[in-house]
Scaffold this motif. Sequence first.
Motif: not given
Length: 79
Positions: A26-55
């Motif tokens: 789960r990735a949570i992005i937030s803005c330290p200035n204006c309070g913007y916040k968004k959450k993303f979820r995803n799942q990866f197989h261990r063999k596809d760990l490169e996709l996580l790195t790119v994301a």
Amino acid sequence: MEIDNTQNRSKNAVSTSESSDLIKVRAIISCPNCGYKKKFRNQFHRKDLELLTVAVKVFEWLTCNKCGELLKLDLEFNV
């Protein structure tokens, strides 16, 4: 009767090993200035760990569309 129990246990073990192969993120992005916040979820197989790195590299350089500040990235892993 014990044969059935053994088969059920082996099926459960196989399904458990398949689900343990996934890394849930789960990735949570937030803005330290204006309070913007968004959450993303995803799942990866261990063999596809490169996709996580790119994301993560893409998320690392996102800027806020309201104020232009670099967004803060927090990651939560469920391995």
